[in-house]
Every structure is written in C-alpha cells, then in structure tokens.
Design an enzyme around this catalytic site. Structure first.
Site, short mmCIF file in Angstrom:
data_model
loop_
_atom_site.label_atom_id
_atom_site.label_comp_id
_atom_site.label_asym_id
_atom_site.label_seq_id
_atom_site.Cartn_x
_atom_site.Cartn_y
_atom_site.Cartn_z
N SER A 159 36.20 42.52 45.66
CA SER A 159 35.17 43.44 46.14
C SER A 159 34.94 44.53 45.10
CB SER A 159 35.60 44.08 47.45
OG SER A 159 34.84 45.28 47.64
N HIS B 48 32.29 39.94 45.82
CA HIS B 48 31.98 40.51 47.14
C HIS B 48 31.34 41.88 46.94
CE1 HIS B 48 32.70 40.90 51.53
NE2 HIS B 48 33.04 42.16 51.28
N ASP C 278 29.80 45.16 48.71
CA ASP C 278 29.83 45.93 49.97
C ASP C 278 28.69 46.94 50.06
OD1 ASP C 278 33.34 45.80 49.75
OD2 ASP C 278 32.14 44.95 51.37
N MET D 89 26.80 49.73 52.13
CA MET D 89 27.11 50.66 53.22
C MET D 89 25.98 51.69 53.34
SD MET D 89 31.14 51.31 52.55
CE MET D 89 32.26 49.95 52.29
N HIS E 27 27.94 41.80 51.70
CA HIS E 27 28.45 42.22 53.00
C HIS E 27 27.67 43.44 53.45
CE1 HIS E 27 32.20 43.89 55.33
NE2 HIS E 27 31.19 43.59 56.14
N MET F 72 27.08 46.35 55.68
CA MET F 72 27.61 47.26 56.70
C MET F 72 26.52 48.29 56.97
SD MET F 72 31.43 47.36 55.15
CE MET F 72 30.80 46.75 53.59
N MET G 281 37.12 41.31 59.63
CA MET G 281 37.56 42.57 59.04
C MET G 281 39.02 42.84 59.43
SD MET G 281 34.96 43.51 57.36
CE MET G 281 35.69 45.05 56.79
N ASP H 150 38.62 40.25 55.15
CA ASP H 150 38.12 41.37 54.36
C ASP H 150 38.83 42.67 54.73
OD1 ASP H 150 34.78 42.79 53.82
OD2 ASP H 150 36.64 42.84 52.65
C1 DX5 Z 1 35.56 47.64 53.55
C2 DX5 Z 1 34.92 46.54 52.71
C3 DX5 Z 1 35.97 45.69 52.04
C4 DX5 Z 1 36.82 46.50 51.06
C5 DX5 Z 1 38.09 45.75 50.76
O1 DX5 Z 1 34.59 48.20 54.41
O2 DX5 Z 1 34.12 45.70 53.50
O3 DX5 Z 1 35.33 44.61 51.34
O4 DX5 Z 1 36.11 46.71 49.87
O5 DX5 Z 1 38.87 46.61 49.95
P1 DX5 Z 1 40.47 46.46 49.96
O6 DX5 Z 1 40.74 45.05 49.52
O7 DX5 Z 1 40.92 47.50 48.95
O8 DX5 Z 1 40.92 46.75 51.36
ZN ZN Z 2 33.44 43.83 52.53
#
Ligand code: DX5
Ligand code: ZN
Length: 217
Positions: free
Chosen positions: A9, A34, A36, A38, A67, A69, A138, A173
């Site tokens: 990620s 990956h 993320d 947000m 992903h 969010m 998650m 994740d």
């Molecule tokens: C959290 C993200 C994850 C995160 C994982 O909201 O969706 O993808 O980046 O990071 P680690 O592996 O450090 O927990």
């Molecule tokens: Zn993620």
C-alpha cells in the site's frame, strides 16, 4: 506460500515520490499496488483523488488495486476507472446500494471489490458475491497505516465458505506483517495488502529493504 499475492500500500510510501516508490516495490516483487483513496468523510484522513491516481498509473506495471474509503462512491467510479484502476473496491458501509455500486464498477470496465470494516459481519456481502471479484477484509479500522492488527481469521474462514468455488479474491488489509500473514493465508486469504511492513526501513533513495520486506511476509 507463493500463491499468495502481496499488494504493497503506497499510503506508507513517500508522498513526495510516488513514481519512484511504485517502480521500486514492483521491481522488488510486488504483485499488485494498493492505492488508498481517503476523503476525510468516510474515514478521518485525506489522501488523493483521480488526478493523482492517473499519475500513478504511468508507473504501475502490474495491477492498480484502488481502495475507495469514500462516501458516496458512485459519483466517482467513472473518474477512477478513467484514471486507470484495474480493481475498484468500495466499502459496504459507504451507502445503501452496494449491489448497484458493484454493477457500476464492472460497467466502467474494472474488477469490482467490496470492503468490510472490522465491525461489519461477513454475511453483509452474502448477496453480492456473484457480482464481486474481490472481498477486502479490513484488519484495522480504516484511515491510517501502521496500526495494530485486529484478528479477523474467523471472518475470513466464513467468507471462504460463502464464496465456495466462485472466482473471488479475499484480500486482507491492515496490520499485515510476517507474524499475521501465515494465519490469514491458512484461513483462506489470497491477497495480502501491506503498507508499513513493506516500506519500513526504506526510502526513495534507499529502497533496498523493500524486496526483503515483501519476501518476509
Ligand atoms: C488503511 C488502508 C490500508 C493501510 C495498510 O485504511 O486501507 O491499506 O494502508 O497499512 P498497514 O499495512 O501499515 O497497516
Ligand atoms: Zn487499503
């Protein structure tokens, strides 16, 4: 177990050098990248949107696993598809119409993923496993990298049961590292996202640890 895919990620990468970081993890063994997204509404953090994802696309040679969010999701599906996402994953908690959202992601030409927060039961996706290519479990409350792993192995086993022989990935994740990864693979996961466990100890100028970190998972 090499049948397991590792998806670093970039939330844990250097935000001032995504191109170099993406090329480095791919050169050192990443199966997917990956990404993320947000929005500061669905989760208490803000990362980046479609223009940034389109820029990442130029550096991703494997699979760009986006992903989302964010809430609402539907108004942004086309923008992320046009930005080059291979997989777009929406949260079942992001709105009342996950079935329609997954249909819209596939209609936009992407593979469709559905994500579940730790407090959401596996059964909440029972009715969409025919139109999903991936279920993202998650194992942290979303919003940040480097958080402590929340054990969801029971949920993973239940999902594997529910999926049966349908071609649906189970992606884990959050908090994935060499200790937690084997539990998850045994429970039936086949894609592991890892942010801090991959990028820790490295930097754009010194990406040496990335390969070792990936192989250790
Ligand atoms: C959290 C993200 C994850 C995160 C994982 O909201 O969706 O993808 O980046 O990071 P680690 O592996 O450090 O927990
Ligand atoms: Zn993620």
């Amino acid at each position: 177990d090499r049948s397991i895919k590792i998806a670093p990620s970039i939330l844990s990468a250097d935000f001032a050098d995504f191109g170099a970081e993406i090329r480095a993890v791919e050169a050192q063994g990443a199966d997917w990248v990956h990404v993320d997204v947000m929005d500061g509404h669905f989760v208490p953090n803000i990362t980046f949107g479609p223009p940034a994802v389109a820029a990442f696309r130029k550096h991703v040679g494997t699979v760009m696993d986006v992903h989302l969010m964010i809430a609402p999701v539907d108004p942004y599906i086309d923008a992320f598809a046009k930005a080059g996402a291979d997989i777009i994953t929406a949260h079942v908690e992001a709105g009342p119409h996950i079935h329609r959202t997954l249909q819209a992601i596939r209609a936009a030409g992407c593979k469709a993923g559905v994500a579940l927060n730790p407090g959401t039961p596996a059964e909440s996706v029972a009715e969409v496993l025919d139109i999903a290519d991936l279920v993202c479990v998650m194992t942290v409350n979303p919003g940040f990298g480097g958080q402590k792993f929340i054990d969801m192995t029971g949920k993973v086993r239940r999902l594997r049961e529910m999926i049966g022989d349908r071609p649906v990935h189970i992606e884990i994740d959050g908090g994935v590292d060499p200790t937690t990864a084997p539990l998850l693979a045994k429970a039936g996961a086949d894609v592991l996202v890892a942010g801090s466990a991959v990028f820790r100890g490295g930097s754009v100028s010194n990406s040496a640890p990335y390969g070792d970190n990936i192989r250790a998972i």
